[in-house]
Every structure is written in C-alpha cells, then in structure tokens.
Design an enzyme around this catalytic site. Structure first.
Site, PDB file in Angstrom:
ATOM      1  N   ASN A  84      16.782  47.866  52.880  1.00 51.25           N
ATOM      2  CA  ASN A  84      17.287  47.837  51.510  1.00 51.25           C
ATOM      3  C   ASN A  84      18.527  48.675  51.231  1.00 51.25           C
ATOM      4  O   ASN A  84      19.228  48.422  50.248  1.00 51.25           O
ATOM      5  CB  ASN A  84      16.178  48.281  50.547  1.00 51.25           C
ATOM      6  CG  ASN A  84      14.979  47.371  50.603  1.00 51.25           C
ATOM      7  OD1 ASN A  84      15.099  46.174  50.383  1.00 51.25           O
ATOM      8  ND2 ASN A  84      13.812  47.915  50.903  1.00 51.25           N
ATOM      9  N   TYR A  85      18.796  49.682  52.054  1.00 56.76           N
ATOM     10  CA  TYR A  85      19.886  50.601  51.726  1.00 56.76           C
ATOM     11  C   TYR A  85      20.973  50.710  52.786  1.00 56.76           C
ATOM     12  O   TYR A  85      22.040  51.258  52.515  1.00 56.76           O
ATOM     13  CB  TYR A  85      19.315  52.004  51.454  1.00 56.76           C
ATOM     14  CG  TYR A  85      18.506  52.076  50.187  1.00 56.76           C
ATOM     15  CD1 TYR A  85      19.114  52.081  48.944  1.00 56.76           C
ATOM     16  CD2 TYR A  85      17.115  52.121  50.226  1.00 56.76           C
ATOM     17  CE1 TYR A  85      18.378  52.133  47.770  1.00 56.76           C
ATOM     18  CE2 TYR A  85      16.362  52.169  49.063  1.00 56.76           C
ATOM     19  CZ  TYR A  85      17.000  52.174  47.842  1.00 56.76           C
ATOM     20  OH  TYR A  85      16.265  52.215  46.689  1.00 56.76           O
ATOM     21  N   LEU A  86      20.714  50.230  53.987  1.00 55.24           N
ATOM     22  CA  LEU A  86      21.685  50.379  55.071  1.00 55.24           C
ATOM     23  C   LEU A  86      22.440  49.076  55.299  1.00 55.24           C
ATOM     24  O   LEU A  86      21.823  48.043  55.584  1.00 55.24           O
ATOM     25  CB  LEU A  86      20.968  50.791  56.361  1.00 55.24           C
ATOM     26  CG  LEU A  86      20.259  52.148  56.320  1.00 55.24           C
ATOM     27  CD1 LEU A  86      19.522  52.387  57.625  1.00 55.24           C
ATOM     28  CD2 LEU A  86      21.248  53.270  56.051  1.00 55.24           C
TER      29      LEU A  86
END
Length: 577
Positions: free
Chosen positions: A534-536
């Site tokens: 979700n964030y990388l």
C-alpha cells in the site's frame, strides 16, 4: 508522456482482448475528463457462504458438567468459539464478554435461563471435532482434492469474472465471508462480537442498466440494484460490527486498479518535488503569532517526520479510544528536555488505527518542543493537544500546499523514499541472493517501523525457530564432515575437486538457513505486507531486482505480481522515485 507510457504498458492484456491502443487511450481519456468509470458492467453477483450444517449427534456440548442440546442458531455460534478454543483470543476478558453477550442473543429463552456463566461451558468435544475435520481435509486423496479443485475452478469461471466495457476482468473476492467472531487488530474493544451471516437482502448490486442483472437465490431478493458508473465496486453490504461498508471489487491486476495505483504513486512523486518548500513553510509557521497556525505546523511536522495518520480513520459506531495526529490529547505525550543523552525528546503513547499501540520516543527540533510546551499549558490530561485544529482544517491546508495532497500521500512519499535510501545503503551487488533478500527485508522493515505496522508474534513462532535451528545445527555438522573429508582427500585430484564442490555447496546452504533465521527473528513483530502493498512504489522494488539480478518472484508472490504488473513492465533498472 508518463501517462502514455503507463497506458502502453497496461495495454498488453487489453490487446489480447482485441482492443486497439487508440480506443484504449480514448476510453481512458474519457474516464478522466467526464468522470465516467465505465459504460457497461455485467456480472453474476456474489457467492454466499454455505448454510450451517448441524454437528453430528455424538459431538456434545456440556454446561456445568451436563450434556445440553443447543438450538441450531445457538449451536452455530458456539462452534465459532469452539474453533478458536486454542487461540489466545478466547482467553481475553473482552473477547469472552462480547462473545457471551452476542451468543445469548441467539439462544432460546430456555437456553438463556440455563446458560449464565461462560466458565461453565465445555466446548472441548466441538473443538476436537473441528480439529479432526481439518486433519481429514489434509489427508484427502488426490482424486478428492482434484474434484475440489475442479469445483473451485468452475465457481471461478462462473462468478470470478465480470465484463466491463467489453473487457473480461477478474473479480477479487466474489465469495461473501462466512459468519464468525470478530477478531480485530490490537486490543480492539469489539473483539469476540458475532459477525452475522450476510443475506441477499443485505446486498446492493451495482451493474449497468443494459446488462443481464445478477439473479438472487430462489425466493430471495436483493436489497437494491443500482447503476452507478462513478464507482468501481460490483457488490456492497454493511457489516454489523462497526457499520462499515464492505465491497466486492475488481482484482488488483485489473486495468482500472492499475491506473489508480499508478496515480497514487505519481502523486507521491509530485510531493517529492515540492516537499522542501512545504517543510520550509511549516518551519516558518512554528514562529507564527497565531496559535492555530503554530498547531497546524507542528501537526504537519509529525505527519511528515513520524508518518502519523491525520486521525479520521475511526469507523462510525467505533467505541475504541483511538486517535490520530489531530486528535492527540495532552495525556498522549510526555516532554523531556533531556533523555538518554538526547535533547528535546517527545514520548508518544496512544492507540492508533485498529487499536494498535503507537509508542515512540523521538528527539524533535527545539522550536517544536517549545511549541508543545505552550500547547500543553494550563490543560488537563484529557484536553486536546491541538485544540485549534481538526482533520478538515488540516486537509484543506494540505490541498492548498499541493493539489491532491493528504496525510496518506506523506506516508506514501516517506515510505517509498525510505525504502529507496535503505536499499542503496544496505545492499551490495556482490552479495549472494539470500543476503540481498535479507537486506531488502531489512529496508522494508525500516518502512514498517516508520509506519507503525506491528503484529503479534505468530503463534507457532518459537516452534518454527526451533525447527530452523535444528536444520542449521545439522547443516553445520554436515559442513564439519565435508571439511574433514576434503582434508583427507589429498592424493586423488578428482576426489579433491568433488569434495571442494560439496563443501562449497553445504556452505551456501548453511548461509541460506542462517540468513532465513535472522530474517525471521527480526520480522517477528513487524508486518511487512501492509507497507509493501500500500505504501511502497513497486517500481523501486522492481528496479532493485533488475539491478541486483534478483528474480521478481523472490520479492512479490503471484497475487502481488498480478497487482503490480504495470510496475514490473514499466520500471527500468535506473528508476528513481
């Protein structure tokens, strides 16, 4: 040009479905110019959980030492508890209290009058029955397993795909989750509550008017059939625990999902270009004459430096005392002018999203520290730290700083930039593959720690580590034997070469096991999946794999590779976030 490159990458699958590059780009352009997500959507609807099958007559429930026959509704809910009997959850007071309260609602009046104490309930036979069932499933014959596989494939082909704008798209989760007991994350106050069975009457179907609408089970009807082409979900319903809306969506590998993913990371990359300006501005705002501006600036500093959430994640009806940056109270922080040799230290201690504890001691800039002292003056522990700030005010300010900027964009930016920096520092192209993967996981862990992605140690952790250590010890013995054999093989050159090769092979195997043990130990209480998915920015990982000669499947499993197919095709070895 960047969008065109993405479209050309995603087009691969589309071309296989006889869609031209020109029509694909035109359709995509239309979606972004007039807000339309799709023009045609057809699917079969969800697959519901199978009905409850009563327990065999020889599997008994006991109350206060006596056999007691339960009504079907009460028995079903009792089985949910029995299946978790060996789990730590069933030892927690809040879990037991919530379960017992909801279970009693499913009992008959006679059962309620008799069953008054959960401690007197004996679920052992039920638990043993389900364990035996699990073992029986594991020991099925190849023929039986093949039949199950064929049936699952049939269901997938019937319900697992939809048609969207002339494309056959895979659906992510076409099966409705069966009823059970809510677990939650952390010390969630609603753990143990009954997740009720979802019925057709709870379901909202979304499809196009001119499509063949999904048919509900015989004698039943849908809650609603709507035709909303501004959203991408196919089915929705409201779950009973927190009143949140659940969705059946397209598979992450779908065309629209890939576009949204790409847009998310491109927004974070736009932040990279202006983050220095934003940081300079909020530093200037620490000196503002207006308290509201100072508070906003300090909150933004925490969101940037510590990847804190803004604080609006609480679901409707949520009773847990969870907070984010804007809703921090005085009691959630402590100030230390000096601590462990560091100056101006702030200690955070609060429950964040999903009731996961956030605890951190971090040195901050002197002006931030002085401002916090000012914000806390003459306040009680339960007073708001930022009493002139809320998420609406903060989000409005973020939009003024950069179009599309949110607290989550800061998390995505800081997570991705941290991964990129850590990979540069930790990895060496000369290392072997296991060592490189350990370095990758360490870089990912740095991100997970930044984002507070914690988990409880797996139930089987100690046992699996013991098993791994046994393998390591055995491999060390093998290596010692190989060294002795090599030493004695002096006369015959061919034998010596063979023994050298054997020794090298064992050394490689030992190193792989030792790296695996180190990785597993360091990962005991850190959840890597959330940040990775979700964030990388996946292009960072793909570029690193290409540069280091690592097969992409060592980093992303099959499902993840489908989700990030666009990144795998796009990212070059020299990609920079």
């Amino acid at each position: 040009m960047k969008k065109l490159k993405l479209y050309c990458v995603i087009i691969g699958n589309a071309l296989n479905r006889r869609q031209s590059l020109f029509s694909f780009i035109i359709a995509t352009k239309e979606r972004y110019t007039d807000g339309v997500k799709w023009k045609f959507l057809e699917h079969k609807g969800p697959v519901f959980a199978p009905p409850y099958e009563p327990l065999p007559s020889n599997v008994k429930f006991y109350y206060d030492g006596k056999h007691m026959k339960l009504s079907p509704q009460a028995e079903e809910v009792a089985t949910f508890f029995a299946k978790m009997l060996d789990h730590e959850y069933t030892t927690k007071d809040i879990f037991r209290k919530n379960f017992f309260k909801d279970w009693k609602k499913e009992m008959t009046s006679e059962e309620r009058s008799k069953i008054t104490d959960l401690k007197k309930c004996n679920f052992t036979e039920m638990s043993d029955y389900f364990k035996a069932q699990a073992e029986a499933r594991k020991s099925k014959t190849k023929e039986d397993k093949l039949k199950i596989k064929e049936e699952n494939e049939r269901m997938l082909q019937e319900y697992g795909f939809c048609v969207m704008d002339n494309h056959k798209e895979r659906i992510a989760n076409f099966r409705i989750e069966p009823p059970g007991l809510f677990r939650g994350r952390g010390d969630h106050p609603k753990m143990g509550m009954l997740k009720r069975r979802i019925r057709p009457e709870d379901i909202i179907i979304n499809c196009s008017k001119d499509s063949k609408h999904p048919v509900p089970p015989p004698g039943r009807k849908w809650k609603e059939v709507r035709h909303d082409n501004k959203v991408t979900w196919l089915v929705s319903w409201t779950e009973n625990i927190q009143g949140s809306i659940k969705y059946i969506m397209l598979n992450p590998s779908s065309r629209i999902k890939g576009e949204k993913d790409w847009q998310k990371y491109e927004t974070a990359r736009r932040l990279k270009k202006c983050v220095d300006r934003i940081r300079n501005q909020y530093r200037e705002d620490w000196k503002s004459k207006e308290m509201r501006i100072r508070q906003r600036a300090v909150a933004l500093y925490f969101i940037d430096k510590l990847a804190l959430r803004a604080g609006n994640e609480k679901e409707e009806g949520e009773t847990a005392d969870t907070v984010g940056c804007c809703s921090l109270r005085v009691e959630h922080i402590k100030l230390y002018p000096e601590n462990d040799g560091q100056e101006f230290v702030v200690e955070f201690d609060f429950l964040g999203k999903d009731s996961i504890r956030y605890y951190n001691k971090v040195p901050v800039e002197k002006r931030v520290f002085k401002n916090l002292q000012l914000f806390m003056e003459n306040k009680e522990p339960d007073d708001d730290l930022f009493d002139r700030l809320n998420t609406s005010i903060l989000n409005k300010h973020l939009q003024e700083l950069m179009d599309g900027l949110t607290a989550k964009v800061f998390r995505t930016y800081n997570a991705s930039i941290t991964l990129q920096q850590q990979l540069k520092e930790l990895t060496n192209v000369e290392e072997n593959i296991p060592a490189k993967i350990l370095s990758y996981n360490r870089a990912n862990r740095a991100v997970a720690i930044l984002c507070n992605h914690q988990r409880a140690p797996p139930k089987t952790f100690e046992k699996s580590m013991q098993n791994l250590q046994t393998k390591i010890d055995a491999k060390r013995d093998q290596l010692a034997d190989a060294k002795r054999e090599l030493k004695s093989a002096k006369a015959d050159a061919k034998v010596r070469r063979d023994e050298k090769s054997k020794k090298y092979r064992i050394e490689e195997q030992l190193m792989k096991l030792e790296v695996q043990a180190t990785d597993r130990e360091e990962n005991k209480q850190i959840a890597l999946g959330t940040s990775k998915l979700n964030y990388l920015d996946p292009r960072i990982s793909v570029a690193w794999c290409k540069k280091m000669g690592i097969p992409i499947e060592k980093i992303y499993n099959k499902t993840q590779r489908e989700k990030f197919a666009w990144a795998i095709d796009m990212a070059e070895e020299d990609y920079e976030f």
